[in-house]
Write a protein that holds these residues in place. Structure first.
Motif, PDB file in Angstrom:
ATOM      1  N   GLY A  65      -0.362 -50.557 -43.330  1.00  0.00           N
ATOM      2  CA  GLY A  65       0.471 -50.147 -44.436  1.00  0.00           C
ATOM      3  C   GLY A  65      -0.388 -49.497 -45.510  1.00  0.00           C
TER       4      GLY A  65
ATOM      5  N   ASP B 269       3.776 -52.499 -43.848  1.00  0.00           N
ATOM      6  CA  ASP B 269       3.224 -52.860 -42.529  1.00  0.00           C
ATOM      7  C   ASP B 269       4.324 -52.714 -41.452  1.00  0.00           C
TER       8      ASP B 269
ATOM      9  N   ALA C 272      -0.198 -50.260 -48.656  1.00  0.00           N
ATOM     10  CA  ALA C 272      -0.569 -51.341 -49.567  1.00  0.00           C
ATOM     11  C   ALA C 272       0.118 -52.608 -49.109  1.00  0.00           C
ATOM     12  N   SER C 273      -0.551 -53.739 -49.265  1.00  0.00           N
ATOM     13  CA  SER C 273       0.082 -54.984 -48.865  1.00  0.00           C
ATOM     14  C   SER C 273       1.123 -55.374 -49.910  1.00  0.00           C
TER      15      SER C 273
ATOM     16  N   ASN D 258      -3.498 -53.789 -52.681  1.00  0.00           N
ATOM     17  CA  ASN D 258      -4.840 -53.307 -52.991  1.00  0.00           C
ATOM     18  C   ASN D 258      -5.050 -51.827 -52.658  1.00  0.00           C
ATOM     19  N   TYR D 259      -4.316 -51.304 -51.716  1.00  0.00           N
ATOM     20  CA  TYR D 259      -4.482 -49.924 -51.216  1.00  0.00           C
ATOM     21  C   TYR D 259      -5.883 -49.725 -50.628  1.00  0.00           C
ATOM     22  N   GLN D 260      -6.400 -50.709 -49.934  1.00  0.00           N
ATOM     23  CA  GLN D 260      -7.799 -50.586 -49.529  1.00  0.00           C
ATOM     24  C   GLN D 260      -8.089 -50.661 -48.046  1.00  0.00           C
ATOM     25  N   LEU D 261      -7.297 -51.410 -47.286  1.00  0.00           N
ATOM     26  CA  LEU D 261      -7.743 -51.677 -45.918  1.00  0.00           C
ATOM     27  C   LEU D 261      -8.045 -50.411 -45.111  1.00  0.00           C
TER      28      LEU D 261
ATOM     29  N   ALA E 103      -4.808 -61.438 -40.192  1.00  0.00           N
ATOM     30  CA  ALA E 103      -5.741 -62.473 -40.652  1.00  0.00           C
ATOM     31  C   ALA E 103      -5.158 -63.133 -41.887  1.00  0.00           C
TER      32      ALA E 103
ATOM     33  N   PHE F  84      -2.203 -53.294 -37.978  1.00  0.00           N
ATOM     34  CA  PHE F  84      -2.514 -54.420 -38.850  1.00  0.00           C
ATOM     35  C   PHE F  84      -1.284 -54.863 -39.631  1.00  0.00           C
ATOM     36  N   VAL F  85      -0.968 -56.118 -39.537  1.00  0.00           N
ATOM     37  CA  VAL F  85       0.214 -56.640 -40.219  1.00  0.00           C
ATOM     38  C   VAL F  85      -0.173 -57.886 -41.002  1.00  0.00           C
TER      39      VAL F  85
HETATM   40  N1  AMP Z   1      -4.889 -60.108 -43.998  1.00  0.00           N
HETATM   41  C1  AMP Z   1      -4.383 -59.049 -43.391  1.00  0.00           C
HETATM   42  N2  AMP Z   1      -3.998 -59.111 -42.092  1.00  0.00           N
HETATM   43  C2  AMP Z   1      -3.492 -58.030 -41.479  1.00  0.00           C
HETATM   44  N3  AMP Z   1      -3.322 -56.843 -42.062  1.00  0.00           N
HETATM   45  C3  AMP Z   1      -3.669 -56.721 -43.347  1.00  0.00           C
HETATM   46  C4  AMP Z   1      -4.210 -57.809 -44.083  1.00  0.00           C
HETATM   47  N4  AMP Z   1      -4.462 -57.374 -45.334  1.00  0.00           N
HETATM   48  C5  AMP Z   1      -4.067 -56.092 -45.376  1.00  0.00           C
HETATM   49  N5  AMP Z   1      -3.590 -55.688 -44.180  1.00  0.00           N
HETATM   50  C6  AMP Z   1      -3.076 -54.350 -43.824  1.00  0.00           C
HETATM   51  O1  AMP Z   1      -3.615 -53.402 -44.724  1.00  0.00           O
HETATM   52  C7  AMP Z   1      -2.595 -52.785 -45.483  1.00  0.00           C
HETATM   53  C8  AMP Z   1      -3.086 -52.514 -46.873  1.00  0.00           C
HETATM   54  O2  AMP Z   1      -3.414 -53.725 -47.503  1.00  0.00           O
HETATM   55  P1  AMP Z   1      -4.154 -53.825 -48.901  1.00  0.00           P
HETATM   56  O3  AMP Z   1      -5.407 -53.062 -48.778  1.00  0.00           O
HETATM   57  O4  AMP Z   1      -4.344 -55.289 -49.128  1.00  0.00           O
HETATM   58  O5  AMP Z   1      -3.203 -53.236 -49.901  1.00  0.00           O
HETATM   59  C9  AMP Z   1      -1.407 -53.721 -45.379  1.00  0.00           C
HETATM   60  O6  AMP Z   1      -0.198 -52.999 -45.548  1.00  0.00           O
HETATM   61  C10 AMP Z   1      -1.568 -54.264 -43.970  1.00  0.00           C
HETATM   62  O7  AMP Z   1      -1.092 -53.328 -43.014  1.00  0.00           O
END
Ligand code: AMP
Ligand code: FAD
Lengths: 316, 255
Positions: free
Chosen positions: B113, B34, B115-116, B121-124, B57, B2-3
């Motif tokens: 990653g 990412d 966190a984005s 968010n540290y959630q995906l 996305a 996921f990027v």
């Molecule tokens: N819209 C997105 N599209 C693709 N990958 C995402 C997206 N949002 C988050 N990710 C992936 O999820 C990780 C953690 O994101 P987050 O939970 O927003 O901090 C990021 O480092 C990306 O690898």
């Protein structure tokens, strides 16, 4: 009355989170904590209604804690579930938030609750900006960054205790092979009045002696930028400050050989005075400093040590 | 894999009166952790074979930016670009990306990653773990694959853990997991021929509540600090004396 739940492994975090609830006037609170906190006097004066005491909390995998927490929240009329901003809780809350279709926001720095409208603030865009978010699904799972809020002390009350035993997950989970416990230090760091912080401007690990010497003279705790702890392993991870580390607000923060990227400086914005020592005049840290020095640290820090010794020859 | 496409926060400008970020003028890039995760995925492919699929996305994705992931060694890309996602929170993003990952086929390792770079968010990873019922190891520092088992070293604030997990697994990369390579001209050229598939949000069959954000962004503002900005000059010795005097006046030295 709607209930709130505090999730935390350390006493100081339980107190800070109760302070967060007090700041928005939420009285009814319960706590989900390790059983080792049960005897703590300070916990008895927080007006908690119930404590869920988890055995071997610190070793539990996030899937297992998530399962136990989900059971506690499901069916009860819960408004907020709060935890400190640390890796295990962020993960825990993202899981529970997803499975309960509940909102989860990490690293909140502020909260307001008016007429049922819950608004939180948190850093965004690398830490240079703050966003304000309205949370629309409850219970809301929120992790808090620097708490710095003291709880209102109440008279000691007897609290209902529910012992939960060691929680386990029925699912396929990663197997823990071994744990290397790092030296803790973050808590002292958070309380310190003076912090000496080191960055990649230091060429060798041995050179950190300069910073240690300075810290000793100042009665300071040592901190570092992320690469020092995470890439180089020269300091425990718990000592790195910034977006992904500790947020601290000492009286005096001395950044030595740190470039001052926003991901670092957000963690020290609350400091009263910031001193930057960086040989590059264009390093961003100079713009974030009250006093900036553009010398080579290898020349300047010994000079500073000398100047401090001369100020008080009895010391050092 | 996921990027996320994000504004480059190091060059981001803000509007001086409203203090809001000028996202319309931002340079777009791929998230820092990412890219680290992508590098780890590509190295596994180089050693063990297989395929690296990039999933993304966003509200207004730019194919040229996504191609950077292909230039870094990924094989193909599937993405959803839909204005609805401008309001996406972690709930919406995770629901969309979990469906998109199914479109890409079963994966042995799902990398993202930790966190984005924009919203952090540290959630995906943990959310996908719940949706897909696949274990997740967060904040990986080091990974070793042998057969159908992966060993991961990860750092929490106060301890380093060594874990083992059977595949499939979700891994979130800390910034230290790998050093991303600079794509060669050859890789960049090759990337322009790799397949890039745009998937419509409607093709994912998501119910309304799965794309309804639970958190609404009200404002975003520059965090302003005012510091004294005193520059101390002179030779190191003299400069050090000046600093000690200044700190004494501020009342921040003990004793
Ligand atoms: N819209 C997105 N599209 C693709 N990958 C995402 C997206 N949002 C988050 N990710 C992936 O999820 C990780 C953690 O994101 P987050 O939970 O927003 O901090 C990021 O480092 C990306 O690898
Ligand atoms: C998502 C994300 C989260 C992050 N979270 C954090 C975080 O929580 N904390 C954090 O610190 N970083 C964090 N970072 C990393 C951050 O962006 C910077 O890369 C990091 O802070 C740089 O560390 P540094 O200043 O020690 O090293 P560098 O940027 O390499 O700076 C070293 C500085 O030392 C100076 N210098 C060199 N030699 C000397 C000398 N002899 N005397 C004096 N000065 C000298 C140089 O001029 C330079 O400015 C994060 C990054 C990302 C992408």
């Amino acid at each position: 009355m709607k209930r709130s739940l505090i999730v935390a492994g350390e006493l100081e975090d339980v107190l800070g989170l109760r302070g967060v609830l007090d700041s928005v006037g939420l009285e009814y609170a319960e706590a989900f904590v390790p059983d080792r906190l049960l005897g703590e006097r300070a916990v008895e004066t927080l007006g908690l209604k119930k404590i869920y005491a988890v055995e071997r909390f610190d070793e539990a995998q996030s899937e297992a804690l998530a399962g136990a927490l989900r059971d506690l929240v499901t069916g009860a009329d819960t408004l907020l579930v709060l935890a400190p901003s640390r890796k295990m809780y962020r993960e825990l809350f993202a899981r529970v938030g997803q499975s309960l279709a509940s909102a989860c926001v990490n690293d909140c720095t502020n909260i307001s609750l008016e007429e049922g409208k819950l608004v939180v603030e948190r850093p965004t865009l690398g830490g240079g900006y703050v966003e304000s978010l309205e949370v629309k699904r409850f219970p809301a799972f929120l992790t808090f960054q620097p708490m710095g809020r003291s709880p209102r002390r109440r008279d000691a009350t007897s609290i209902e205790v529910v012992k939960l035993g060691a929680v386990t997950s029925g699912r396929r989970t990663p197997k823990l092979l071994s744990v290397e416990v790092a030296e803790r230090g973050g808590a002292e760091l958070s309380r310190a009045k003076v912090v000496v912080s080191v960055g990649r401007g230091f060429k060798k690990r041995e050179d950190l002696r300069l910073a240690e010497e300075l810290a000793r003279l100042l009665g300071a705790e040592l901190a570092c930028s992320r690469p020092i702890s995470s890439d180089l392993g020269w300091m425990p991870e718990d000592r790195h400050v910034g977006l992904s580390g500790r947020w601290i607000s000492p009286q005096l923060y001395i950044a030595i050989g740190i470039s001052g990227q926003v991901q670092h400086t957000i963690g020290v914005r609350g400091s009263k005075i910031i001193v930057a020592v960086n040989s590059d005049p264009s390093a961003p840290i100079h713009r974030e400093a009250d006093y900036s020095v553009t010398h080579d640290l290898y020349q300047f820090i010994p000079a500073l040590i000398k100047a401090l010794r001369e100020r008080s020859p009895s010391r050092g | 894999m996921f990027v996320k496409q994000v504004p480059d926060v190091s060059t981001l400008e803000h509007d001086p009166s409203s203090l809001a970020p000028r996202l319309d003028r931002a340079t777009l890039r791929l998230g820092e952790s990412d890219i680290v995760a992508l590098e780890a995925a590509v190295r596994i492919k180089e050693e063990f074979g297989g395929e690296v699929v990039v999933l993304s996305a966003g509200a207004e994705l730019n194919e040229l930016v996504l191609r950077e992931a292909l230039a870094a060694g990924a094989d193909r890309c599937l993405y959803v670009s839909d204005p609805v996602l401008r309001l996406a929170d972690s709930w919406v993003t995770s629901n969309v990306l979990s469906r998109l990952s199914k479109k890409a086929g079963d994966a042995e390792i799902l990398f993202c990653g930790e966190a984005s770079s924009d919203s952090g968010n540290y959630q995906l990873g943990p959310r996908l773990s719940e949706i897909l019922s696949i274990p997740c190891v967060t904040h990986a520092l080091k990974i070793e694959l042998s057969g159908s088992v992966v060993r991961v070293k990860r750092a929490l604030e106060d301890r380093v853990e060594n874990l083992e997990c059977d595949l499939p697994v979700i891994i979130t990369a800390s910034l230290e997991l790998a050093s991303p390579r600079l794509p060669s001209l050859l890789m960049i050229r090759a990337a322009s021929r790799k397949p890039m598939t745009r998937v419509e949000l409607s093709e994912l069959g998501l119910q309304e509540d799965l794309i309804q954000p639970q958190v609404e962004r009200l404002t975003v503002k520059l965090l302003k600090t005012s510091r004294r900005g005193v520059v101390l000059t002179g030779e190191p010795d003299a400069c050090a004396v000046k600093l000690v005097e200044a700190l004494e006046k501020e009342g921040v030295l003990r004793g």
